[in-house]
Design an enzyme around this catalytic site. Sequence first.
Site, PDB file in Angstrom:
ATOM      1  N   THR A  87     -17.108 -31.366 -12.248  1.00 12.51           N
ATOM      2  CA  THR A  87     -15.920 -31.482 -13.391  1.00 12.51           C
ATOM      3  C   THR A  87     -14.842 -31.694 -12.835  1.00 12.51           C
ATOM      4  OG1 THR A  87     -17.754 -30.047 -14.020  1.00 12.51           O
ATOM      5  CG2 THR A  87     -15.721 -30.182 -15.016  1.00 12.51           C
ATOM      6  N   LYS A 162     -18.290 -34.581 -21.071  1.00  7.89           N
ATOM      7  CA  LYS A 162     -18.036 -32.614 -20.571  1.00  7.89           C
ATOM      8  C   LYS A 162     -16.635 -32.386 -21.564  1.00  7.89           C
ATOM      9  CE  LYS A 162     -18.987 -29.873 -17.526  1.00  7.89           C
ATOM     10  NZ  LYS A 162     -20.266 -29.141 -17.005  1.00  7.89           N
ATOM     11  N   LYS A 237     -11.418 -23.222 -17.128  1.00 12.19           N
ATOM     12  CA  LYS A 237     -11.934 -24.099 -15.873  1.00 12.19           C
ATOM     13  C   LYS A 237     -10.998 -26.146 -16.765  1.00 12.19           C
ATOM     14  CE  LYS A 237     -12.965 -27.861 -12.495  1.00 12.19           C
ATOM     15  NZ  LYS A 237     -14.031 -27.519 -11.564  1.00 12.19           N
TER      16      LYS A 237
HETATM   17  P1  NAD Z   1     -18.804 -24.085  -5.779  1.00  9.78           P
HETATM   18  O1  NAD Z   1     -17.231 -23.705  -4.956  1.00  9.78           O
HETATM   19  O2  NAD Z   1     -19.786 -22.990  -5.172  1.00  9.78           O
HETATM   20  O3  NAD Z   1     -19.107 -25.191  -3.970  1.00  9.78           O
HETATM   21  C1  NAD Z   1     -18.260 -26.498  -4.081  1.00  9.78           C
HETATM   22  C2  NAD Z   1     -18.776 -26.512  -2.976  1.00  9.78           C
HETATM   23  O4  NAD Z   1     -17.182 -27.745  -2.350  1.00  9.78           O
HETATM   24  C3  NAD Z   1     -18.007 -25.220  -1.698  1.00  9.78           C
HETATM   25  O5  NAD Z   1     -19.138 -25.446  -1.396  1.00  9.78           O
HETATM   26  C4  NAD Z   1     -16.900 -25.363  -0.239  1.00  9.78           C
HETATM   27  O6  NAD Z   1     -16.589 -25.500   0.525  1.00  9.78           O
HETATM   28  C5  NAD Z   1     -16.920 -27.004  -0.839  1.00  9.78           C
HETATM   29  N1  NAD Z   1     -15.753 -28.421  -0.193  1.00  9.78           N
HETATM   30  C6  NAD Z   1     -14.583 -27.586  -0.803  1.00  9.78           C
HETATM   31  N2  NAD Z   1     -14.134 -28.534  -0.429  1.00  9.78           N
HETATM   32  C7  NAD Z   1     -14.799 -28.906  -0.124  1.00  9.78           C
HETATM   33  C8  NAD Z   1     -14.348 -30.902   1.219  1.00  9.78           C
HETATM   34  N3  NAD Z   1     -13.038 -30.766   1.232  1.00  9.78           N
HETATM   35  N4  NAD Z   1     -15.298 -31.063   2.357  1.00  9.78           N
HETATM   36  C9  NAD Z   1     -16.133 -30.858   2.048  1.00  9.78           C
HETATM   37  N5  NAD Z   1     -16.751 -29.547   0.727  1.00  9.78           N
HETATM   38  C10 NAD Z   1     -15.553 -28.418  -0.051  1.00  9.78           C
HETATM   39  O7  NAD Z   1     -18.647 -24.873  -7.215  1.00  9.78           O
HETATM   40  P2  NAD Z   1     -20.066 -24.670  -7.631  1.00  9.78           P
HETATM   41  O8  NAD Z   1     -20.281 -24.299  -8.580  1.00  9.78           O
HETATM   42  O9  NAD Z   1     -21.279 -25.203  -6.634  1.00  9.78           O
HETATM   43  O10 NAD Z   1     -19.204 -25.982  -8.473  1.00  9.78           O
HETATM   44  C11 NAD Z   1     -18.827 -27.355  -8.439  1.00  9.78           C
HETATM   45  C12 NAD Z   1     -18.556 -28.262  -9.509  1.00  9.78           C
HETATM   46  O11 NAD Z   1     -19.435 -28.836 -10.513  1.00  9.78           O
HETATM   47  C13 NAD Z   1     -17.411 -27.979 -10.244  1.00  9.78           C
HETATM   48  O12 NAD Z   1     -16.867 -28.995 -10.542  1.00  9.78           O
HETATM   49  C14 NAD Z   1     -17.721 -26.807 -11.591  1.00  9.78           C
HETATM   50  O13 NAD Z   1     -16.744 -27.434 -11.906  1.00  9.78           O
HETATM   51  C15 NAD Z   1     -19.266 -28.143 -11.279  1.00  9.78           C
HETATM   52  N6  NAD Z   1     -20.149 -27.185 -12.363  1.00  9.78           N
HETATM   53  C16 NAD Z   1     -20.312 -26.128 -12.312  1.00  9.78           C
HETATM   54  C17 NAD Z   1     -21.313 -25.358 -12.887  1.00  9.78           C
HETATM   55  C18 NAD Z   1     -21.506 -24.290 -12.675  1.00  9.78           C
HETATM   56  O14 NAD Z   1     -22.553 -23.276 -13.318  1.00  9.78           O
HETATM   57  N7  NAD Z   1     -20.943 -23.851 -11.701  1.00  9.78           N
HETATM   58  C19 NAD Z   1     -21.461 -25.677 -13.868  1.00  9.78           C
HETATM   59  C20 NAD Z   1     -21.523 -27.092 -14.522  1.00  9.78           C
HETATM   60  C21 NAD Z   1     -20.853 -27.559 -14.055  1.00  9.78           C
END
Ligand code: NAD
Length: 290
Positions: A87, A162, A237
Amino acid sequence: MKIGFIGLGNMGAPMAANLVKAGHQVTGFDLAAPMPEGVTKAATAAEAAKGQEVVVTMLPDGSILRAVAADILKGMDKGAVHLDCSTVDVDSARAVADQAAALGVLAVDAPVSGGVGGATAGTLTFMAGGSEDAFEKVRPLFDVMGQKAVHCGPSGNGQAAKICNNMILGATMIATCEAFALADKLGLARDKMFDVVSTSSGYSWTMNAYCPAPGIGPKSPADNDYKPGFAAELMLKDLRLSQQAAEAVDADTPMGKRAADLYAEYVEQEGGRGMDFSAMLPRFVKRGRS
Ligand code: NAD
């Protein structure tokens, strides 16, 4: 398919695991998170992306997406697809898609709804932006990771869908919570309030499917001490992204703005970080008008 997967956090890890289970060959990269079983670890993002038919990214925000895209797109084959499921702001999604197009790489922005539970169960909903061609190429992956994918138009429109959805969700949750808190003070029992509203014109998903009052309606995070679920800081966010987009196109969104301000107060000043976004109800219950 041969798939690269970058960003294997809370959401990315179970999504990648489902791709492996469906028989796809997945190579992953994450700065910190471990690889799920069956995912081959690459040393860099560029290595994970090189020579793949599809590269999925699931990253925290737009600036990280831009940096990763700058790193991976130039090494991808022409006609391969960059599928971003993070997102992010609409501008970043469109900028990354333009960069891909210039290199002959197809781009789809496809943020999800459904949370970690949906990612694990393979029941996410994808809202996708990009060309028809690109969308059709990744449709089989949507079928594995989700239960529904809507093609919303050109690049950036997935993100637009979204943030519009989540702006409604945030404002509606607040309205539902403040109404419960008012009902409490008026001596109206919560179960009676639910009984009336869930079958009257005040009904909504937040009331009927995700009721913020514990012990009422289907099971929700309220029944689990408001553990997320969908965390208040993630709602913040998304509300901020919707305000950023509204400013960029001069759209008047007063309810969305108020919702963003209230979640900011809750998360940043009132200990709401790590609580489900429905914990607005106990917040209102504690307060008076001033
Ligand atoms: P998270 O923080 O658990 O995962 C993100 C991952 O990206 C981490 O493991 C981090 O180490 C990795 N990362 C960061 N920078 C990086 C880079 N330069 N290279 C490689 N890896 C890198 O977050 P999440 O909960 O998995 O969410 C991911 C996305 O999904 C976000 O944009 C969030 O808004 C969206 N989202 C999350 C949810 C939820 O319920 N968690 C629901 C819908 C959408």
